[in-house]
Design a protein around this motif. Structure first.
Motif, mmCIF file in Angstrom:
data_model
loop_
_atom_site.group_PDB
_atom_site.id
_atom_site.type_symbol
_atom_site.label_atom_id
_atom_site.label_comp_id
_atom_site.label_asym_id
_atom_site.label_seq_id
_atom_site.Cartn_x
_atom_site.Cartn_y
_atom_site.Cartn_z
ATOM 1 N N ARG A 1 0.846 -1.194 0.000
ATOM 2 C CA ARG A 1 0.000 0.000 0.000
ATOM 3 C C ARG A 1 0.880 1.242 0.000
ATOM 4 N NH1 ARG A 1 -3.646 0.965 5.121
ATOM 5 N NH2 ARG A 1 -1.669 1.775 5.790
ATOM 6 N N ARG B 1 -5.477 -11.757 -4.886
ATOM 7 C CA ARG B 1 -6.761 -11.384 -4.295
ATOM 8 C C ARG B 1 -6.856 -11.795 -2.826
ATOM 9 N NH1 ARG B 1 -10.504 -13.650 -8.367
ATOM 10 N NH2 ARG B 1 -9.561 -12.190 -9.797
ATOM 11 N N ARG B 2 -6.329 -12.958 -2.498
ATOM 12 C CA ARG B 2 -6.417 -13.451 -1.118
ATOM 13 C C ARG B 2 -5.571 -12.622 -0.148
ATOM 14 N NH1 ARG B 2 -3.981 -19.329 -1.050
ATOM 15 N NH2 ARG B 2 -5.645 -19.555 -2.523
ATOM 16 N N HIS C 1 -5.390 -9.250 -0.326
ATOM 17 C CA HIS C 1 -5.903 -7.879 -0.385
ATOM 18 C C HIS C 1 -6.007 -7.242 1.005
ATOM 19 C CE1 HIS C 1 -8.206 -4.481 -1.967
ATOM 20 N NE2 HIS C 1 -8.934 -4.599 -0.872
ATOM 21 N N ASP C 2 -6.658 -7.922 1.929
ATOM 22 C CA ASP C 2 -6.856 -7.349 3.262
ATOM 23 C C ASP C 2 -5.533 -7.140 3.993
ATOM 24 O OD1 ASP C 2 -9.578 -7.243 2.863
ATOM 25 O OD2 ASP C 2 -9.975 -9.144 3.897
ATOM 26 N N ALA C 3 -4.617 -8.102 3.869
ATOM 27 C CA ALA C 3 -3.310 -7.970 4.526
ATOM 28 C C ALA C 3 -2.558 -6.760 3.983
ATOM 29 C CB ALA C 3 -2.492 -9.242 4.338
ATOM 30 N N GLU D 1 -3.892 -4.086 2.520
ATOM 31 C CA GLU D 1 -4.607 -2.893 2.974
ATOM 32 C C GLU D 1 -4.323 -2.577 4.442
ATOM 33 O OE1 GLU D 1 -6.479 -0.504 1.380
ATOM 34 O OE2 GLU D 1 -5.603 -1.502 -0.361
ATOM 35 N N ASN D 2 -4.002 -3.597 5.239
ATOM 36 C CA ASN D 2 -3.678 -3.402 6.659
ATOM 37 C C ASN D 2 -2.204 -3.090 6.883
ATOM 38 O OD1 ASN D 2 -6.310 -3.771 7.547
ATOM 39 N ND2 ASN D 2 -6.078 -5.984 7.638
#
Length: 179
Positions: free
Chosen positions: A36, A120-121, A123-125, A127-128
């Motif tokens: 990010r 895709r899997r 994504h959250d990591a 973003e964090n």
């Protein structure tokens, strides 16, 4: 070639991994970092993931080319069978190539807006605030690379390993899907 996916918490660790990979002869073209914090990657001169690594552009383009080719074959076969058009062979070949290119071009619009199916899997990591390091290695060097990363960078957690080549028919779950 295999692609190894590592998640790393700190940018300092990513920089150390980059230096170690360079020392091992891994060029920037064989590892990519998705974060990010793009400015941090740029400032530290780290190899950021390209558009092709971040988006599904290559896979959608391949799908579109295949669909365009199938449509072109069906159209040309029907036109030849019914003798609806009288065109030289070169014109039919040009029409086929045009339809393949048009299919690839149009499908690319969908791919450029879609996150790459392999990342895709994560994504959250990402973003964090975590950083995804993707390393492409030859199959014969895979075990040595895993050992190197485990010894020198235990903070880098191996998450996944896949082929480094795109498969237009496989989704994230590893099961084939046509369209």
């Amino acid at each position: 070639m295999k692609r190894l996916f590592y998640l790393v918490d700190r940018m300092d660790s990513v920089e150390a991994i980059s230096e170690d990979l360079h020392q091992e002869g891994i060029t920037d073209w064989r590892f990519h970092i998705l974060s990010r914090d793009e400015a941090g990657l740029f400032t530290r001169k780290l190899h950021s993931a390209s558009l092709f690594d971040r988006t599904d552009l290559p896979r959608y383009t391949e799908r579109g080319a295949l669909a365009g080719g199938l449509f072109a074959l069906a159209f040309i076969a029907t036109a030849q069978w019914t003798q609806a058009f009288a065109m030289p062979t070169v014109a039919w070949i040009a029409l086929f190539l045009f339809m393949v290119a048009a299919g690839a071009f149009l499908a690319g619009f969908g791919g450029i807006g879609a996150e790459n199916y392999r990342i895709r899997r994560f994504h959250d990591a990402i973003e964090n605030g975590e950083h995804l390091v993707m390393v492409d290695v030859r199959k014969k060097d895979e075990q040595r690379m895993k050992e190197l990363m485990a010894q020198r960078h235990p903070e880098a957690r191996l998450q996944r390993e896949t082929s480094s080549f795109n498969n237009p028919f496989v989704e994230e779950d590893g099961k084939p899907h046509l369209f």
